[in-house]
Scaffold this active site. Sequence first.
Site, mmCIF file in Angstrom:
data_model
loop_
_atom_site.group_PDB
_atom_site.id
_atom_site.type_symbol
_atom_site.label_atom_id
_atom_site.label_comp_id
_atom_site.label_asym_id
_atom_site.label_seq_id
_atom_site.Cartn_x
_atom_site.Cartn_y
_atom_site.Cartn_z
ATOM 1 N N ASP A 113 12.766 -46.944 11.203
ATOM 2 C CA ASP A 113 11.911 -46.281 12.461
ATOM 3 C C ASP A 113 11.240 -47.441 13.158
ATOM 4 O OD1 ASP A 113 10.361 -43.926 13.442
ATOM 5 O OD2 ASP A 113 8.743 -45.355 12.782
ATOM 6 N N LYS A 142 12.077 -48.507 17.051
ATOM 7 C CA LYS A 142 11.080 -48.738 18.214
ATOM 8 C C LYS A 142 11.268 -50.068 18.757
ATOM 9 C CE LYS A 142 7.822 -45.392 16.144
ATOM 10 N NZ LYS A 142 6.935 -45.324 14.845
HETATM 11 N N1 LIG Z 1 7.075 -41.747 11.597
HETATM 12 C C1 LIG Z 1 6.618 -42.598 12.700
HETATM 13 C C2 LIG Z 1 6.028 -41.710 13.746
HETATM 14 C C3 LIG Z 1 5.750 -42.087 15.112
HETATM 15 O O1 LIG Z 1 6.853 -42.401 15.762
HETATM 16 C C4 LIG Z 1 5.407 -43.379 12.335
HETATM 17 O O2 LIG Z 1 5.214 -43.438 11.058
HETATM 18 O O3 LIG Z 1 4.993 -44.541 13.005
#
Ligand SMILES: N[C@@H](CCO)C(=O)O
Length: 818
Positions: free
Chosen positions: A679, A683
């Site tokens: 994740d 990003k």
């Molecule tokens: N799962 C992601 C949500 C935000 O994109 C986090 O924990 O940052």
Amino acid sequence: MKVIKFGGTSVGSPHAIREVQNIIEGFDANGEKIAVVVSAQSGITNKLVRIGTLAADQDEEYTTVFNDIETQLMNLITELMPINRQSQIIAEIKKLLNDLEDVVHGVYLLRELTPRSADFILSFGERFSARIISAFLLVNGIDANYTDAREIIKTNSSFGEAKVDFDETGRLIHKYFDTNQKLNIVTGFIASNDKGQTTTLGRGGSDYTAAILGAVLEAEEIQIWTDVDGVMTADPKKVKRAFSLPTISYMEAMEMTHFGAKVIYPRTLQPAVAKNIPLRIKNTFNQGFDGTVISDMSVNSDYTVKGITSMEDVVLVNFQGAGMVGVPGIASRLFGSLARAEINVVLITQASSEHSITFAVLPKDAEKCRLVVEAEFEREIETGKIDQPNIEYNLSIVACIGEKMRETPGISGKLFSTLGKNGVNIKATAQGSSELNISVVIEKPDLSKALNALHGAFFKGEIHSLNVFMVGAGLIGKTLWDQIKDQYEYFINERRLNIKLVGIANSRKMLFDKEGIDLDNWYDQLMESGEQSDIHIFVQRMKEFNLPQSVFIDNTASKEIAAQYKKILNSRISVVTPNKHANSGPYRYYKELKEAELKNGVKYLYETNVSAGLPVIKTIEGLKLSGDRVIKVEGVLSGTISYLFNNFDGSKPFSELVKEAKEKGYTEPDPREDLNGMDVARKLLILARETGHNLEPEDINLEKMLPESCFDVASVDDFFVELKKFDDVMLERKNEAEKEGKKLRYIACLDNGKAEIKLITVGPGHPLFDMSGSDNVVSYTSQRYKERPMVIKGPGAGAEVTASGVFADVLLISSYLE
Ligand SMILES: N[C@@H](CCO)C(=O)O
Ligand SMILES: NC(=O)c1ccc[n+]([C@@H]2O[C@H](COP(=O)([O-])OP(=O)(O)OC[C@H]3O[C@@H](n4cnc5c(N)ncnc54)[C@H](O)[C@@H]3O)[C@@H](O)[C@H]2O)c1
Ligand code: NA
């Protein structure tokens, strides 16, 4: 005095006629003097036309139609009048019916319907009507007097559409009204020639009768009572939000009527315009409503554009060739030949290069038009100086009408940009030099969308809709609509914006409703009455709906849905998404989406891809647009991992905290995506691309916090079982850091195009030391923010902050589309 005209529906039923009585009594109560003009009962004129044609064909069927008329009139009388007062009017109507039968029988025997007998047959409609209305009013104590317009309106002998002799007519009307001081009920539509033969005044003839009477008698107002609320801003069948205009000018009214607003017929206005008499359109069935006043005063209206009208079916003929340039007389020959063939040209445009002339005609004339043009320019076509005419079918014209447009800059700009933003392609445009009308030719399937979008743009006070399609109805999807529902009234009242949910899907079901799905129980409705979900059908359906101001929201974490964005943007629908997959797959797709956004004039917004609602992506854009250059981006990008380290004090095992983060809505639908660093990698990749680096997923240097075996399990439940095994390792790491007064941080860093993610420890004074909850921190070092970076900090995950970020993007699109 006022002249009051009642149309066919206003005299078509007992209920309507009682309303007419009511209206007349109202004038009487106010001491206002009036003259009344009536049309034939609705349906009668059509039947009379049919009787004439059937009889001329010697088709016995005419007697059936004749009997229909008799039944319709007798029913009306018996329902309307008390039994003891029926005989006289029945006798009068029977007498008229006998006369009608005689003349129709004559037509039958002669097998010929002359224009003169056609007019005579038609005249019965208004005569029946005026007889019945005056008899009914008399019974109700109103001193009504049947007036046969053939005695007071004189015309030439052009049967079917006779020309009025105003001098003679004026004299006769004055004489008649001087001697008949009662309430005169005048037959509309009919007149007579100098031999006393019956003539008619053509389409809209009863309005014309009223205008003639009004002009001669110098009425202070002419009222046309009908079954609609006046002249509307658009056809209410095509534009739900159309409304009745309080005022409109004569010129505007004529222009509107030309495009099919058949409330009045332009010609009927002329006598009133000449004498400057205002016309008022009123609704017999909504008497309290003021209606529309048509006069020369209406220029002081609130609206610049008064109406948006359309012609649903036209074809565009493109006539071009190198041999046309600078040759005089081409246009004259072209349009001369069309005129001789009685082809009506609806719209013409010619570029100043003179290379081509484009014009629109009705589809019925298209083929004839081709033949005529080919014949006229046979020689030029043969020698290649002019091309064969090219005809494009399946088009419509949309026109904006308003006298004030000519003194208001920006109207055509708004017209074009509104159509552009809504993905309506313009094939041709024309603007009269009067600037009373700007017309554009568009593809017919876009007509409804174009009309609605323009109506929303030009009638700002009116509520306009934002049509939202959403896939993904989980935590974020549900929270989003809770937020929209809470703000719904505010948007209606303050922004005149109706946020409609018109399509919704999750992985199991999908549901559509163009009128908007009920926001109070949309989820239950989806699950109870939705059809089986299929993203391809969903996208297809959005395209077919072709609604103006459309937005697609993807609240899933699905790659399959992300793969649809390009197609959606190409369908001229804007996209908002918190789903990171589209922007963090191959660079090529990211780039293609940016291009599709530009090419289609729509928006693709994804602020919540990084740090939820925090303005992380916007900020990069702002820096870039203002000429700054981002050198380094650094920070904590995972709300989940932030929460873990901020709350890891040893009182609970690490794996328990991960469960908590999931329950709080911080994690991805699959929490492995957070813990394995993917994740954060997505990003960072998105931030890299936004700052101008063409990185691919494999360019992200990712240090994992936990070994691969932890994630290589079949289900989320198995993952938690596996994760437990590492509780001790994590505790150990924390304790070691703590010994030095430090904290664990999982940081992402982009430095001069190099992207890296790693687990580090930070001590007091470090910018990432003080954090709590699901905080994200993003710091930007740029040419302008060099000494001290710009820092954005705050909750970076969670349903409320994510949904509100999505909501904000949706609103940005709404403002853009307006
Ligand atoms: N799962 C992601 C949500 C935000 O994109 C986090 O924990 O940052
Ligand atoms: N939770 C956060 O703090 C946060 C922050 C930023 C971004 N996001 C993103 O928001 C998105 C949604 O997260 P969520 O927590 O609401 O997830 P969720 O699991 O609660 O909901 C996902 C929804 O998508 C639907 N769905 C999944 N695949 C589908 C498919 N192929 N077709 C149709 N529907 C499908 C599911 O049925 C469900 O309704 C994710 O992309 C996530 O990364 C979440
Ligand atoms: Na954000």
